[in-house]
Design a protein around this motif. Sequence first.
Motif, PDB file in Angstrom:
ATOM      1  N   GLU A  34       0.837  -0.815   0.154  1.00 61.43           N
ATOM      2  CA  GLU A  34      -0.010   0.068  -0.338  1.00 61.43           C
ATOM      3  C   GLU A  34       0.757   0.853   0.359  1.00 61.43           C
ATOM      4  O   GLU A  34       1.795   1.343   1.395  1.00 61.43           O
ATOM      5  CB  GLU A  34      -0.709   0.234   0.995  1.00 61.43           C
ATOM      6  N   PHE A  35       0.247   2.362  -0.811  1.00 62.40           N
ATOM      7  CA  PHE A  35       1.226   3.482  -1.447  1.00 62.40           C
ATOM      8  C   PHE A  35       0.078   4.437  -0.793  1.00 62.40           C
ATOM      9  O   PHE A  35      -0.369   4.934  -2.383  1.00 62.40           O
ATOM     10  CB  PHE A  35       1.763   3.542  -2.236  1.00 62.40           C
ATOM     11  N   LEU A  36       0.059   5.002   0.210  1.00 62.86           N
ATOM     12  CA  LEU A  36      -1.632   5.541   0.176  1.00 62.86           C
ATOM     13  C   LEU A  36      -1.485   7.583  -0.240  1.00 62.86           C
ATOM     14  O   LEU A  36      -2.299   8.116  -0.575  1.00 62.86           O
ATOM     15  CB  LEU A  36      -1.899   5.563   1.837  1.00 62.86           C
ATOM     16  N   GLU A  37       0.365   7.905  -0.249  1.00 66.87           N
ATOM     17  CA  GLU A  37       0.358   9.285  -0.561  1.00 66.87           C
ATOM     18  C   GLU A  37       0.292   8.997  -2.220  1.00 66.87           C
ATOM     19  O   GLU A  37       0.486   9.864  -2.776  1.00 66.87           O
ATOM     20  CB  GLU A  37       1.757   9.562  -0.697  1.00 66.87           C
ATOM     21  N   ASN A  38      -0.102   7.832  -3.143  1.00 69.27           N
ATOM     22  CA  ASN A  38       0.103   7.881  -4.816  1.00 69.27           C
ATOM     23  C   ASN A  38       1.048   8.338  -4.572  1.00 69.27           C
ATOM     24  O   ASN A  38       1.689   9.326  -5.553  1.00 69.27           O
ATOM     25  CB  ASN A  38      -0.711   9.213  -5.280  1.00 69.27           C
ATOM     26  N   LYS A  39       1.944   6.722  -4.668  1.00 69.68           N
ATOM     27  CA  LYS A  39       3.202   6.638  -4.968  1.00 69.68           C
ATOM     28  C   LYS A  39       3.376   7.100  -6.808  1.00 69.68           C
ATOM     29  O   LYS A  39       2.635   6.085  -8.501  1.00 69.68           O
ATOM     30  CB  LYS A  39       4.096   5.227  -4.476  1.00 69.68           C
ATOM     31  N   PRO A  40       4.384   7.710  -7.170  1.00 69.03           N
ATOM     32  CA  PRO A  40       4.052   7.792  -8.945  1.00 69.03           C
ATOM     33  C   PRO A  40       4.726   6.519  -9.660  1.00 69.03           C
ATOM     34  O   PRO A  40       5.068   5.338  -8.414  1.00 69.03           O
ATOM     35  CB  PRO A  40       6.011   7.830  -9.120  1.00 69.03           C
ATOM     36  N   LEU A  41       3.911   5.533 -10.454  1.00 67.25           N
ATOM     37  CA  LEU A  41       3.140   4.844 -11.179  1.00 67.25           C
ATOM     38  C   LEU A  41       5.389   4.616 -11.502  1.00 67.25           C
ATOM     39  O   LEU A  41       5.206   3.153 -11.858  1.00 67.25           O
ATOM     40  CB  LEU A  41       2.815   5.035 -12.357  1.00 67.25           C
ATOM     41  N   SER A  42       6.056   5.494 -12.134  1.00 64.72           N
ATOM     42  CA  SER A  42       7.052   5.247 -12.387  1.00 64.72           C
ATOM     43  C   SER A  42       7.846   4.279 -11.265  1.00 64.72           C
ATOM     44  O   SER A  42       8.841   3.346 -11.699  1.00 64.72           O
ATOM     45  CB  SER A  42       7.930   6.026 -13.702  1.00 64.72           C
ATOM     46  N   TRP A  43       7.912   4.971 -10.670  1.00 66.64           N
ATOM     47  CA  TRP A  43       8.820   3.943  -9.492  1.00 66.64           C
ATOM     48  C   TRP A  43       8.374   2.832  -8.945  1.00 66.64           C
ATOM     49  O   TRP A  43       8.972   2.205  -8.712  1.00 66.64           O
ATOM     50  CB  TRP A  43       8.710   4.829  -7.672  1.00 66.64           C
ATOM     51  N   ILE A  44       6.537   2.902  -9.060  1.00 67.19           N
ATOM     52  CA  ILE A  44       6.122   1.651  -8.627  1.00 67.19           C
ATOM     53  C   ILE A  44       6.146   0.027  -9.581  1.00 67.19           C
ATOM     54  O   ILE A  44       6.829  -0.729  -8.868  1.00 67.19           O
ATOM     55  CB  ILE A  44       4.595   1.356  -8.846  1.00 67.19           C
ATOM     56  N   PRO A  97       5.735  16.982  -8.792  1.00 63.68           N
ATOM     57  CA  PRO A  97       5.980  16.856  -8.299  1.00 63.68           C
ATOM     58  C   PRO A  97       6.295  16.036  -6.572  1.00 63.68           C
ATOM     59  O   PRO A  97       6.417  15.761  -6.394  1.00 63.68           O
ATOM     60  CB  PRO A  97       4.302  18.210  -7.750  1.00 63.68           C
ATOM     61  N   ARG A  98       5.449  15.084  -7.102  1.00 65.23           N
ATOM     62  CA  ARG A  98       5.254  13.814  -6.358  1.00 65.23           C
ATOM     63  C   ARG A  98       6.324  12.671  -6.449  1.00 65.23           C
ATOM     64  O   ARG A  98       6.413  11.720  -5.917  1.00 65.23           O
ATOM     65  CB  ARG A  98       4.273  13.047  -7.036  1.00 65.23           C
ATOM     66  N   CYS A  99       6.992  12.962  -8.324  1.00 66.97           N
ATOM     67  CA  CYS A  99       8.616  12.538  -7.415  1.00 66.97           C
ATOM     68  C   CYS A  99       9.858  13.221  -7.411  1.00 66.97           C
ATOM     69  O   CYS A  99      10.552  13.645  -7.485  1.00 66.97           O
ATOM     70  CB  CYS A  99       8.683  12.602 -10.121  1.00 66.97           C
ATOM     71  N   ALA A 100       9.713  14.559  -6.708  1.00 65.24           N
ATOM     72  CA  ALA A 100      10.799  15.211  -5.705  1.00 65.24           C
ATOM     73  C   ALA A 100      11.546  14.144  -5.273  1.00 65.24           C
ATOM     74  O   ALA A 100      11.028  13.564  -4.686  1.00 65.24           O
ATOM     75  CB  ALA A 100       9.915  16.299  -5.359  1.00 65.24           C
ATOM     76  N   LYS A 101      12.878  14.705  -5.225  1.00 61.74           N
ATOM     77  CA  LYS A 101      13.741  13.587  -4.815  1.00 61.74           C
ATOM     78  C   LYS A 101      13.842  13.375  -3.612  1.00 61.74           C
ATOM     79  O   LYS A 101      14.115  12.227  -3.013  1.00 61.74           O
ATOM     80  CB  LYS A 101      15.099  14.239  -5.002  1.00 61.74           C
ATOM     81  N   LYS A 102      13.681  14.394  -2.454  1.00 64.16           N
ATOM     82  CA  LYS A 102      13.089  14.074  -1.399  1.00 64.16           C
ATOM     83  C   LYS A 102      12.382  13.375  -1.004  1.00 64.16           C
ATOM     84  O   LYS A 102      12.227  12.229  -0.234  1.00 64.16           O
ATOM     85  CB  LYS A 102      13.121  15.207  -0.375  1.00 64.16           C
ATOM     86  N   ALA A 103      11.190  12.643  -1.507  1.00 64.55           N
ATOM     87  CA  ALA A 103       9.989  12.164  -1.484  1.00 64.55           C
ATOM     88  C   ALA A 103      10.375  10.489  -1.635  1.00 64.55           C
ATOM     89  O   ALA A 103       9.729   9.496  -1.621  1.00 64.55           O
ATOM     90  CB  ALA A 103       8.818  12.790  -2.764  1.00 64.55           C
ATOM     91  N   LYS A 104      11.776  10.766  -1.882  1.00 61.06           N
ATOM     92  CA  LYS A 104      11.642   9.225  -3.045  1.00 61.06           C
ATOM     93  C   LYS A 104      12.982   7.845  -1.469  1.00 61.06           C
ATOM     94  O   LYS A 104      12.833   7.371  -2.231  1.00 61.06           O
ATOM     95  CB  LYS A 104      13.115   8.839  -4.136  1.00 61.06           C
ATOM     96  N   LYS A 105      12.985   9.248  -1.161  1.00 58.65           N
ATOM     97  CA  LYS A 105      14.007   8.291   0.205  1.00 58.65           C
ATOM     98  C   LYS A 105      12.872   7.505   1.146  1.00 58.65           C
ATOM     99  O   LYS A 105      11.921   7.771   1.666  1.00 58.65           O
ATOM    100  CB  LYS A 105      14.439   9.480   0.841  1.00 58.65           C
TER     101      LYS A 105
END
Length: 283
Positions: free
Chosen positions: A67-77, A275-283
């Motif tokens: 589960e990723f309730l924050e709506n994780k970028p599809l590319s990352w998934i 915006p959902r792909c901001a590098k800090k959110a990737k950590k």
Amino acid sequence: MQRKEISLLVILYGKDFTQSQTLKCILDFENKIDNLVVVNNGPEKLNGEDSFLNFLKLKHNQVYFFEFLENKPLSWIYNDFVANFKSDYYVIFDDDTHITKESEKQIFNLSDIDIEIPKIYAIQDKKQYYPIVNGNIYTSYGLITEYSEIYSIGSGLIFSKNVKDVFRDNNLELFDSNFSLYGVDISFFRKINYLKGENIAFKVSSLISIDHSLSRAEGGISEWRYIERLYDQTLSIKYYQKFKMLRLLKLLIKNFRKLNRIEVILMTYFNGFHPRCAKKAKK
């Protein structure tokens, strides 16, 4: 001949397990999926002990739920899915795809194909929209032997371990992690087309037909969807198109009447990511 190992991903958004047409079809599969990965990408939490999910676990060899309730970028998934599972083939589906018995049979019978690009028919109007081969909708069945450009959507896409390995060896991401929603699948095909130009060609087929809910077949477009497409258009200009400044200027002129759209275009271009792909959110 031994059947190839398959890992299959289904991404849910705004649905529970029983509302997903894709999962209903997968529950009815005659063949067992080696690794079935179900991702709830929000916005509401789902019950990991749901009976429908348990039925899937009884049906298939290994079933994983994330589960990723924050709506994780599809590319990352997508990229994480491929990186975390070792298989002969990787299959990606949205939550609203109808998979026929014939299509299931084709999925489990693939052997020497690198990429399978299904024919996509819109559930809304029953028309075929994909794949696009050399600028035209491809309607034939079998190997796609002559292509310079291929495009399609992510749902139903199948690719082999060989594709994964070739991308790795050429320092390419399978799916561009700067994109979040629109443009994620196209980024994959842009690299396939690039590699073809570098004389690295894959064995591509179109053997399967699936019915899928397509927003472009609905008519009209909401503001949030328009903004999402602006992210895609802007990032595509920045990373994949020639005459960048001219194309950016045209996009700005087209949207000059709405300040919020101008802000989206400029911030996306200069930041270089959704915006959902901001590098800090990737950590």
